[in-house]
Write an enzyme that holds these catalytic residues in place. Structure first.
Site, PDB file in Angstrom:
ATOM      1  N   ASP A 168       0.815  -1.221   0.000  1.00 36.60           N
ATOM      2  CA  ASP A 168       0.000   0.000   0.000  1.00 36.60           C
ATOM      3  C   ASP A 168       0.851   1.276   0.000  1.00 36.60           C
ATOM      4  OD1 ASP A 168       0.995  -0.435   2.529  1.00 36.60           O
ATOM      5  OD2 ASP A 168      -0.659   0.592   3.513  1.00 36.60           O
ATOM      6  N   TYR A 267      10.901   4.977   0.585  1.00 40.55           N
ATOM      7  CA  TYR A 267      11.821   3.997   1.173  1.00 40.55           C
ATOM      8  C   TYR A 267      13.230   4.070   0.594  1.00 40.55           C
ATOM      9  CZ  TYR A 267       8.230   1.551   3.871  1.00 40.55           C
ATOM     10  OH  TYR A 267       7.262   1.221   4.785  1.00 40.55           O
TER      11      TYR A 267
HETATM   12  C1  G6P Z   1       3.464   0.807   4.914  1.00 37.58           C
HETATM   13  C2  G6P Z   1       4.315  -0.120   4.132  1.00 37.58           C
HETATM   14  C3  G6P Z   1       4.329  -1.471   4.745  1.00 37.58           C
HETATM   15  C4  G6P Z   1       4.719  -1.390   6.168  1.00 37.58           C
HETATM   16  C5  G6P Z   1       3.899  -0.404   6.893  1.00 37.58           C
HETATM   17  C6  G6P Z   1       4.538  -0.249   8.231  1.00 37.58           C
HETATM   18  O1  G6P Z   1       2.151   0.407   4.855  1.00 37.58           O
HETATM   19  O2  G6P Z   1       3.934  -0.239   2.821  1.00 37.58           O
HETATM   20  O3  G6P Z   1       5.219  -2.278   4.068  1.00 37.58           O
HETATM   21  O4  G6P Z   1       4.554  -2.627   6.777  1.00 37.58           O
HETATM   22  O5  G6P Z   1       3.880   0.823   6.241  1.00 37.58           O
HETATM   23  O6  G6P Z   1       3.780   0.499   8.988  1.00 37.58           O
HETATM   24  P1  G6P Z   1       4.036   0.604  10.516  1.00 37.58           P
HETATM   25  O7  G6P Z   1       3.082   1.628  10.889  1.00 37.58           O
HETATM   26  O8  G6P Z   1       3.775  -0.769  11.084  1.00 37.58           O
HETATM   27  O9  G6P Z   1       5.474   0.997  10.682  1.00 37.58           O
END
Ligand code: G6P
Length: 443
Positions: A168, A267
């Protein structure tokens, strides 16, 4: 009407998917919804609350939560998977161990992502096998991280599986772009994008009428990254609530400076500015801690609240982009909408000068017959070099997993742009191996 199982029923994102499914009953009507998790207690908290939400808002949907794969995976059309092998406790290790050696500590990038990949492959392959046994015609829509490594593993280990790996993050960034140019939704944007998961570049961003939004976006990004225009005070981009996201979205201006012809995925900061990231990360309090202290706590206490009160009328739980994307994808496959979506797929020429067997992230047209990647053409030397390096890292991880090869895993860490030397790679690897001994194959 369709039937769906959410694998990873105890995830903090599950309730969001349920709300989104309920909101979409006109476009994507459900016969049944099941939750599956191997952690009964954790899933129960989310499931008890979701049962109430469903009863109140869409009582026609049959609901069941189970830890039995035979019940979970039978008679379903879609498996929506978002599992986290080892939970947030192991995520904390993935982030903190590399930091001990001044290396980026992140759940999907660098050594942390590699460690997580070695755990995830087992779990995702297990889900595919359950699906193929109990509902061989179903599609698995897979969010489980680290998406790139998982995608490569499924390509090699289950080449014929009906799985689509998704993320996402580009969707969230597109929402950020929409906010910047004053459009309502990221869905109002038509883009050309290429790369790997958490590792890509936009070359074209248009509105639905074909107007070029790149010049306006670039002007903004040059000054503020994907963050809000700080000279105005009426900005409230919902993505920018937490400090770590604020920093990430602002840092994009530096990534952009390296290649002003494209707009980057956020990223890329881990690969292009690893020293900066290390310097600005607290090694004793990482993103895993932030998530445990905030989202994890909030979602679980809200779920318990709903169960205690017996109603979700005034709940603060809501559906976000994460949920929107996966439900939209299921709808496109089920109802042949031919929507254009960014998916992680086998290259096969989509990026002309990258190997056919790389798992790349590109726009695809999604319909009943599955997905058809769009051709992104040849890419420049800078991106090609970066992509080839990172694809090799991911391939080495999967080979290391299959062959139980320490040597290959060491090579993978050594090759990662986040790691300064083979020596540091070995130090980090040895600690990660020790921490993951209950999860990795024995090397
Ligand atoms: C986004 C990235 C995911 C990741 C997430 C982490 O959605 O696409 O790959 O896992 O962020 O989010 P968080 O809030 O758990 O750090």
């Amino acid at each position: 009407k369709k039937s769906v199982v959410i694998a990873g029923g105890g995830s903090t994102y599950t309730a969001g998917i349920v709300m989104m499914l309920i909101n979409n009953q006109d476009k994507f009507p459900l016969k049944s919804l099941k939750f599956y998790d191997n952690d009964f207690e954790r899933q129960k908290v989310v499931a008890d609350a979701c049962e109430i939400i469903i009863k109140e808002r869409a009582p026609e949907i049959e609901f069941v939560a189970t830890t039995d794969p035979a019940i979970a995976f039978s008679d379903v059309d879609f498996v929506m998977a978002h599992i986290r092998q080892g939970g947030l406790k192991m995520r904390e290790m993935d982030e903190k161990i590399p930091m001990k050696y001044d290396v980026v500590g992140q759940e999907t990038c660098g050594p942390g992502g590699i460690a997580y990949g070695m755990r995830s492959i087992t779990g995702v392959i297990e889900l595919i096998d359950y699906m193929e046994e109990y509902s061989p015609n179903a599609w698995m829509l897979n969010y489980s991280n680290p998406a790139s490594i998982v995608a490569e593993a499924t390509r090699v280990l289950r080449p014929n599986a009906k799985i689509i790996n998704i993320c996402d993050m580009p969707v969230a960034i597109k929402q950020g772009m929409a906010d910047i140019v004053g459009l309502k939704s990221g869905n109002d944007i038509v883009d050309r994008y290429y790369g790997l998961n958490h590792y890509g570049w936009w070359t074209e961003v248009l509105d639905k009428d074909g107007n070029d939004l790149m010049p306006q976006l670039k002007e903004h990004v040059k000054k503020f990254g994907y963050g809000p225009d700080t000279s105005k005070d009426d900005n409230d981009n919902p993505l920018l609530m937490e400090q770590s996201w604020v920093d990430t979205f602002a840092k994009v201006k530096d990534i952009y400076a390296v290649d002003p012809d494209t707009l980057p995925n956020t990223y890329l900061k881990y690969y292009l500015y690893p020293d900066y990231v290390v310097k600005h990360t607290d090694p004793t309090h990482t993103r895993a801690n932030e998530v445990m202290e905030n989202r994890e706590k909030n979602v679980f206490s809200e779920c318990r609240n709903i169960t205690k009160k017996g109603t979700a009328q005034d709940t603060t739980l809501e559906a976000g982009e994460h949920a929107e994307f996966i439900v939209q994808l299921a709808g496109a496959l089920a109802y042949n909408t031919h929507e254009r979506m960014l998916l992680i797929v086998e290259n096969n020429g989509a990026i002309a000068n990258v190997d056919d067997d790389a798992m790349v992230e590109v726009p695809c047209i999604v319909s009943k017959r599955g997905y058809e990647p769009l051709a992104m053409g040849k890419i420049p030397t800078f991106q090609k070099g970066m992509i080839e390096q990172q694809v090799s890292v991911e391939k080495l991880v999967v080979q290391a997993y299959i062959e139980k090869s320490y040597q290959k895993l060491w090579k993978a860490l050594t090759l990662s742009a986040t790691v300064p030397s083979a020596e540091v790679a070995k130090l980090v690897l040895d600690d990660l191996q020790e921490a993951n001994k209950d999860y990795w194959p024995e090397l």
